[in-house]
Motif scaffolding. Structure first.
Motif, PDB file in Angstrom:
ATOM      1  N   UNK A 121       0.828  -1.223   0.000  1.00 18.37           N
ATOM      2  CA  UNK A 121       0.000   0.000   0.000  1.00 18.37           C
ATOM      3  C   UNK A 121       0.857   1.266   0.000  1.00 18.37           C
ATOM      4  N   UNK A 122       2.101   1.157  -0.456  1.00 16.66           N
ATOM      5  CA  UNK A 122       3.052   2.278  -0.373  1.00 16.66           C
ATOM      6  C   UNK A 122       2.600   3.503  -1.171  1.00 16.66           C
ATOM      7  N   UNK A 123       1.788   3.296  -2.215  1.00 16.94           N
ATOM      8  CA  UNK A 123       1.324   4.420  -3.025  1.00 16.94           C
ATOM      9  C   UNK A 123       0.063   5.078  -2.459  1.00 16.94           C
ATOM     10  N   UNK A 124      -0.564   4.444  -1.471  1.00 24.74           N
ATOM     11  CA  UNK A 124      -1.773   5.017  -0.887  1.00 24.74           C
ATOM     12  C   UNK A 124      -1.410   6.110   0.118  1.00 24.74           C
ATOM     13  N   UNK A 125      -2.301   7.075   0.264  1.00 18.90           N
ATOM     14  CA  UNK A 125      -2.102   8.136   1.241  1.00 18.90           C
ATOM     15  C   UNK A 125      -2.149   7.557   2.652  1.00 18.90           C
ATOM     16  N   UNK A 126      -1.356   8.112   3.529  1.00 21.17           N
ATOM     17  CA  UNK A 126      -1.298   7.625   4.909  1.00 21.17           C
ATOM     18  C   UNK A 126      -2.672   7.651   5.576  1.00 21.17           C
ATOM     19  N   UNK A 127      -3.506   8.605   5.212  1.00 19.21           N
ATOM     20  CA  UNK A 127      -4.825   8.737   5.832  1.00 19.21           C
ATOM     21  C   UNK A 127      -5.908   7.923   5.110  1.00 19.21           C
ATOM     22  N   UNK A 128      -5.529   7.148   4.107  1.00 22.12           N
ATOM     23  CA  UNK A 128      -6.524   6.304   3.438  1.00 22.12           C
ATOM     24  C   UNK A 128      -7.070   5.285   4.425  1.00 22.12           C
ATOM     25  N   UNK A 129      -8.297   4.837   4.194  1.00 21.42           N
ATOM     26  CA  UNK A 129      -8.938   3.929   5.145  1.00 21.42           C
ATOM     27  C   UNK A 129      -8.156   2.621   5.271  1.00 21.42           C
ATOM     28  N   UNK A 130      -7.625   2.120   4.166  1.00 20.34           N
ATOM     29  CA  UNK A 130      -6.923   0.833   4.213  1.00 20.34           C
ATOM     30  C   UNK A 130      -5.604   0.933   4.970  1.00 20.34           C
ATOM     31  N   UNK A 131      -4.855   1.991   4.739  1.00 17.93           N
ATOM     32  CA  UNK A 131      -3.589   2.141   5.463  1.00 17.93           C
ATOM     33  C   UNK A 131      -3.858   2.348   6.954  1.00 17.93           C
ATOM     34  N   UNK A 132      -4.843   3.161   7.264  1.00 20.22           N
ATOM     35  CA  UNK A 132      -5.176   3.367   8.669  1.00 20.22           C
ATOM     36  C   UNK A 132      -5.676   2.083   9.315  1.00 20.22           C
TER      37      UNK A 132
END
Length: 448
Positions: A121-132
Motif C-alpha cells: 500500500x506504499x502508493x496510498x495516502x497515509x490517511x486512506x482507510x486501508x492504510x489506517x
C-alpha cells in the motif's frame, strides 16, 4: 415540534414517566444493588442445560490461555493433542502441546505479513482507510483456523515440555505493545524510504533487516523455538518411548492424525451481501505470506449443525468460532439465548436478527472453542458440550454447555473434515472466493 437537544421539559417528562410506575423503582433498586445480569438471570436455563450428552468424546482436561488472546491456537492444538494421545495411547491429562511455540511463529509471520502489506500500500495516502486499518492493529494474539494451518504446515508442533509457557506468552499485553510500536515505526521507515526513491527490492531488503530484529525481540519474550528435540512419553501401560532428534515439522507429520489440508472453514453469515454456497476471503487477513489463505464457505446454519454432528459422532472434536460474550455466564458455563430476561426486565424489545447484528456492529466472532459432545433428541441437537481454554474454574471443570438456539444465533464458524462434505458442497468450497473488505465483520479474529 420536537427539539434537537434534550431540554428541561423533556427531562421533566422522562422523570415523571419513570416515577409514576412503582415497579420501575423496584427494578432499579434490585439492579443497583445486585447487578443487571444477576437480576435478569433465568435460572430455568441453568437447570435445562445440564452436562449430559448422548454423543460425547473424552478429550481430557481443559487448557488455560491465561491473559492472552490465543483461544484459536488452544482450540486447534487441543484437537491435535487429542489425536496424538489417542493414537499413542497416552493419558490425555498428562499430554499437552506447546502454545508458546506456535505463538512465536505466528508473531513473526504476522510481523512479516504486516510489513508486506505496508509495502503493498506504499502508493496510498497515509490517511486512506486501508492504510489506517493496517496501522490500527499491526499484530495481536487473535487468529483463524486457516492462519493456524499456515503456521503448522510450515513450522510443525512440539510437546509443551519442549517450549513451555513464558511470562509473556501467558501475559501478552506488554509484548504486543512493544511489537506494535516497533511495527508502526518500521512502517514509517518503509513509507518514507519509498517516498525518497527507494525501489521495491530495496524496500524488501530493509524489511528483512526489520524481521531479523523482531525475531530477537520475540526470543526475549518467548524464548527461541527448538530446531529439533527428543520426544519422550509413557503410554497408559506405563511403557516408555523415545524418538530422538526429531524436528517440529517431522513430529507433526509423523504423529498428528489431523492434517490441516483435510479441513475446511464453514461459516454462517446470513446477510444479503453474502449469498450461501459461495466462498469468501478477506483482504489483509492472514499471517503466513505463502501459507494457507483465508477461505470460507458460507452455508445455512442447519448445515453447520449437521456437519458438526457427523464429525462428533465419528469421534472427532469440532473447532468453532462464536461471539462468546453474548447471553453467556462464565461461572456456570452456560451459553443460552434464554439465559437472561433482558426484554422482560427492561420492558423493551431488541429486534436485530443474526444478520442484522453483524451488519450493525452488535456481534462478531470473538472466541474459538471445541465441540466435544452433543445431545441428540429425536435426531436433533438440543445442547452441545464445549471445551474451553480458560482453565478449570469456569463451568464444569472448564467445560461449557451451549443450547442449540445459541448455536443458531451466535455461532459463526465450524471447521470440518472434507470427508463429511458432499460432492456438491466440495464443489461450492472450490469456487473462487469473493474478496471482502478488511473491515467486514467476517474478518474478525478469535482473540478472547
Amino acid at each position: 415540534m420536537s427539539s434537537k437537544a434534550i431540554n428541561k421539559k423533556n427531562l421533566q417528562k422522562y422523570s415523571q414517566n419513570f416515577n409514576e410506575n412503582k415497579m420501575k423503582k423496584i427494578i432499579a433498586d434490585a439492579v443497583i444493588k445486585n447487578g443487571f445480569n444477576d437480576v435478569a438471570m433465568n435460572y430455568e436455563s441453568i437447570t435445562n442445560l445440564h452436562y449430559n450428552f448422548s454423543e460425547e468424546i473424552d478429550v481430557g482436561k481443559v487448557t488455560n490461555q491465561k491473559k492472552s488472546g490465543r483461544c484459536w491456537m488452544f482450540a486447534a492444538l487441543n484437537n491435535i493433542r487429542y489425536s496424538i494421545s489417542d493414537k499413542l495411547n497416552i493419558e490425555n491429562h498428562d499430554f499437552e502441546l506447546s502454545q508458546s511455540y506456535t505463538m512465536f511463529w505466528d508473531k513473526l509471520e504476522k510481523s512479516n505479513y504486516f510489513l508486506e502489506n505496508i509495502i503493498e500500500t506504499r502508493d496510498m495516502d497515509l490517511t486512506s482507510r486501508k492504510v489506517m486499518w493496517l496501522l490500527n492493529n499491526p499484530t495481536n494474539d487473535g487468529g483463524q483456523w486457516d492462519m493456524f494451518a499456515g503456521i503448522i504446515e510450515k513450522y510443525g508442533i512440539v510437546p509443551k515440555y519442549v517450549m513451555p509457557e513464558s511470562y509473556s506468552s501467558s501475559n501478552s499485553a506488554v509484548m504486543n505493545k512493544i511489537l506494535n510500536l516497533k511495527l508502526r515505526d518500521n512502517a514509517k521507515i518503509l513509507r518514507n524510504y519509498y517516498k525518497q526513491g527507494g525501489n521495491l527490492s530495496e524496500l524488501r531488503n530493509k524489511k528483512e533487516e526489520m524481521i531479523d530484529e523482531i525475531y530477537s525481540i520475540l526470543c526475549y519474550f518467548l524464548g527461541e523455538p527448538p530446531q529439533s528435540f527428543d520426544f519422550e512419553y509413557r503410554n497408559k501401560e506405563d511403557n516408555f518411548f523415545r524418538d530422538e532428534n526429531i524436528t517440529p515439522l517431522e513430529f507433526y507429520q509423523k504423529y498428528s492424525e489431523i492434517k490441516m489440508n483435510n479441513y475446511v472453514s464453514i461459516i454462517n453469515a446470513p446477510t444479503s451481501d453474502k449469498p450461501f454456497h459461495q466462498t469468501y476471503t478477506v483482504e489483509f487477513l492472514g499471517n503466513v505470506i505463502d501459507g494457507q489463505k483465508i477461505h470460507y464457505l458460507n452455508l445455512e446454519i442447519d448445515m453447520l449443525k449437521e456437519l458438526s454432528i457427523a464429525q462428533i459422532k465419528n469421534g472427532e472434536p469440532v473447532w468453532f468460532g462464536c461471539d462468546v460474550g453474548q447471553m453467556s455466564e462464565r461461572d456456570y458455563g452456560i451459553m443460552d439465548t434464554d439465559l437472561y430476561n433482558y426484554e422482560e426486565l427492561l420492558n423493551t424489545a431488541f429486534t436485530l436478527d443474526k444478520g442484522e447484528r453483524l451488519q450493525y456492529g452488535e456481534s462478531v466472532l470473538t472466541h474459538a472453542m471445541v465441540f466435544t459432545g452433543v445431545n441428540l433428541y429425536n435426531v436433533k441437537a438440543n445442547r452441545w458440550k464445549v471445551q474451553n481454554s480458560w482453565g478449570e474454574e469456569p463451568g464444569n471443570k472448564g467445560f461449557f454447555v451451549m443450547s442449540d438456539k445459541w448455536f443458531e444465533e451466535f455461532n459463526y464458524e465450524v471447521v470440518i473434515n472434507k470427508k463429511y462434505l458432499s460432492e456438491e458442497l466440495m464443489e461450492d468450497y472450490q469456487k473462487e472466493a469473493v474478496l471482502l473488505e478488511p473491515w467486514d465483520p467476517m474478518g474478525s479474529l478469535a482473540c478472547i
